[in-house]
Design a protein around this motif. Structure first.
Motif, PDB file in Angstrom:
ATOM      1  N   SER A 105       0.828  -1.205   0.000  1.00  0.00           N
ATOM      2  CA  SER A 105       0.000   0.000   0.000  1.00  0.00           C
ATOM      3  C   SER A 105       0.862   1.254   0.000  1.00  0.00           C
ATOM      4  O   SER A 105       0.588   2.212  -0.712  1.00  0.00           O
ATOM      5  N   ASN A 110      -2.139   1.088  -2.914  1.00  0.00           N
ATOM      6  CA  ASN A 110      -3.335   0.252  -2.994  1.00  0.00           C
ATOM      7  C   ASN A 110      -3.251  -0.824  -1.925  1.00  0.00           C
ATOM      8  O   ASN A 110      -2.359  -1.676  -1.957  1.00  0.00           O
ATOM      9  N   GLN A 199     -11.806  -6.785   2.646  1.00  0.00           N
ATOM     10  CA  GLN A 199     -11.336  -5.402   2.573  1.00  0.00           C
ATOM     11  C   GLN A 199     -12.532  -4.450   2.620  1.00  0.00           C
ATOM     12  O   GLN A 199     -12.495  -3.425   3.302  1.00  0.00           O
ATOM     13  N   GLU A 200     -13.588  -4.774   1.911  1.00  0.00           N
ATOM     14  CA  GLU A 200     -14.780  -3.931   1.906  1.00  0.00           C
ATOM     15  C   GLU A 200     -15.460  -3.940   3.264  1.00  0.00           C
ATOM     16  O   GLU A 200     -15.929  -2.901   3.746  1.00  0.00           O
ATOM     17  N   LEU A 202     -13.978  -4.355   6.143  1.00  0.00           N
ATOM     18  CA  LEU A 202     -13.143  -3.535   7.018  1.00  0.00           C
ATOM     19  C   LEU A 202     -13.418  -2.056   6.779  1.00  0.00           C
ATOM     20  O   LEU A 202     -13.544  -1.279   7.735  1.00  0.00           O
ATOM     21  N   ARG A 203     -13.540  -1.666   5.524  1.00  0.00           N
ATOM     22  CA  ARG A 203     -13.819  -0.265   5.201  1.00  0.00           C
ATOM     23  C   ARG A 203     -15.175   0.153   5.782  1.00  0.00           C
ATOM     24  O   ARG A 203     -15.306   1.246   6.344  1.00  0.00           O
ATOM     25  N   LEU A 204     -16.178  -0.704   5.667  1.00  0.00           N
ATOM     26  CA  LEU A 204     -17.503  -0.396   6.210  1.00  0.00           C
ATOM     27  C   LEU A 204     -17.471  -0.255   7.727  1.00  0.00           C
ATOM     28  O   LEU A 204     -18.125   0.634   8.291  1.00  0.00           O
ATOM     29  N   LEU A 206     -14.853   0.637   9.589  1.00  0.00           N
ATOM     30  CA  LEU A 206     -14.155   1.889   9.916  1.00  0.00           C
ATOM     31  C   LEU A 206     -15.073   3.088   9.709  1.00  0.00           C
ATOM     32  O   LEU A 206     -15.095   4.020  10.532  1.00  0.00           O
ATOM     33  N   ASN A 207     -15.844   3.082   8.627  1.00  0.00           N
ATOM     34  CA  ASN A 207     -16.799   4.172   8.377  1.00  0.00           C
ATOM     35  C   ASN A 207     -17.895   4.189   9.431  1.00  0.00           C
ATOM     36  O   ASN A 207     -18.301   5.255   9.911  1.00  0.00           O
ATOM     37  N   THR A 212     -12.432   7.716  10.046  1.00  0.00           N
ATOM     38  CA  THR A 212     -12.237   8.274   8.706  1.00  0.00           C
ATOM     39  C   THR A 212     -11.646   9.675   8.823  1.00  0.00           C
ATOM     40  O   THR A 212     -11.669  10.302   9.896  1.00  0.00           O
TER      41      THR A 212
END
Length: 332
Positions: A105, A110, A199-200, A202-204, A206-207, A212
């Motif tokens: 990353s 990425n 990964q998605e 984890l992103r959800l 965190l949001n 963020t």
């Protein structure tokens, strides 16, 4: 005359601000800023100078999995050992791949989280642990050769190792069963989905909990103190607004510096349990329930049954039989 004064003032101001900047460069806040710039500019070398990636991820996984698991009330010392092995089976290689993903990353911009399997936390019993059982007979049999002892220990090691691995595998399989059956829990949300969706997920998460850039509320604290090895430790707190909590919570980052002229380096998140409390998460209860389910029935009785199996395997070995006859030991 006036020009000389202007030049003198400019030089003094230049020296003053240069000194301030040099002092700023020795602070833990500068180190965090430098790490952020290094990540933005894909400067992996400078990023790793400022962030201990390996130590950070190892400590984070220990805070998220190992320490909550070991704090499960009512576990025997044997169950704790089995749980370590089972946890290692669940997350073996995940730490390595996560470290690789962070490095990629920083280098490429990425974050890719490949699906593979933390350092092997469990420990398989070895034949040497059976030494006290045979010690009296060995002492009374000076004619026994070292090779005989080695043979017996090898047999005992293989038998005990396979027995311990079976128990760890049972606990491991139960962990996955529990994770898949409880998708509403944090472990279920992150691990119970398809690897390509993690990964998605984890992103959800965190949001959802406010981790963020938009919810960042600034610096909340910065404390520096000395350690017992002549270095320094800094704990820097940052506030975030959590939509789920409808309030702010604090993440504290711990940095260390070796000696007076060393670089500040990010080592770990210092308050993971407190973050769960601040967010009102029952994460520890979730892990405790997971461990109780996984270790149910793995009691002294099951250990005795497994040890009986170990005894039978030792008795079936011709080499072990010969040695036991020399020592006049009868395994029942």
């Amino acid at each position: 005359m006036v020009l000389r004064k202007v030049i003198s003032i400019a030089i003094c101001l230049g020296l003053f601000f240069s000194t301030l900047y040099l002092l700023w460069m020795t602070t833990p806040l500068y180190a965090l800023q430098d790490a952020a710039f290094a990540a933005y500019q894909h400067d992996r070398e400078n990023f790793e100078r400022r962030v201990d990636i390996d130590g950070f991820i190892d400590d984070l996984l220990a805070d998220l999995i190992l320490r909550p698991a070991e704090s499960t009330p009512g576990l025997t010392s044997f169950q704790v050992q089995v749980s370590r092995g089972a946890i290692a089976l669940v997350v073996t290689g995940f730490a390595r791949d996560l470290k690789g993903a962070v490095r990629r990353s920083v280098t490429l911009g990425n974050l890719d989280l490949p699906e593979r399997r933390l350092h092997q936390l469990g420990r398989v019993p070895t034949g040497i642990e059976f030494l006290p059982i045979f010690a009296p007979a060995m002492a009374a049999s000076p004619a026994v050769r070292p090779d005989d002892v080695k043979t017996l220990l090898n047999v005992a090691s293989r038998a005990a190792g396979s027995s311990a691995e079976r128990l760890k595998r049972v606990a491991h399989d139960r962990m996955w069963t529990y994770i898949y059956k409880h998708p509403e829990t944090l472990p279920g949300r992150l691990l119970g989905c398809h690897p390509s969706q993690r990964q998605e997920q984890l992103r959800l998460l965190l949001n959802e909990y406010g981790l963020t850039r938009e919810n960042f509320r600034g610096l909340s604290s910065c404390k520096i103190f000395s350690d017992d090895r002549g270095g320094e430790i800094a704990r820097v707190g940052f506030s975030f607004f959590s939509p789920k909590l409808n309030g702010e919570f604090v993440i504290k980052l711990e940095l260390t510096k070796s000696g007076m002229f060393g670089d500040w380096r990010l080592m770990r998140i210092a308050n993971v349990p407190e973050i769960f409390e601040q967010l009102g998460l029952d994460y520890y209860d979730q892990i405790h329930n997971l461990m109780r389910y996984s270790l149910a029935g793995l009691s002294n009785e099951s250990v005795n049954a497994e040890m009986q199996g170990v005894t039978e395997q030792i008795k079936q070995s011709d080499a072990a039989k010969n040695i036991l006859q020399k020592w006049k030991i009868n395994l029942k």
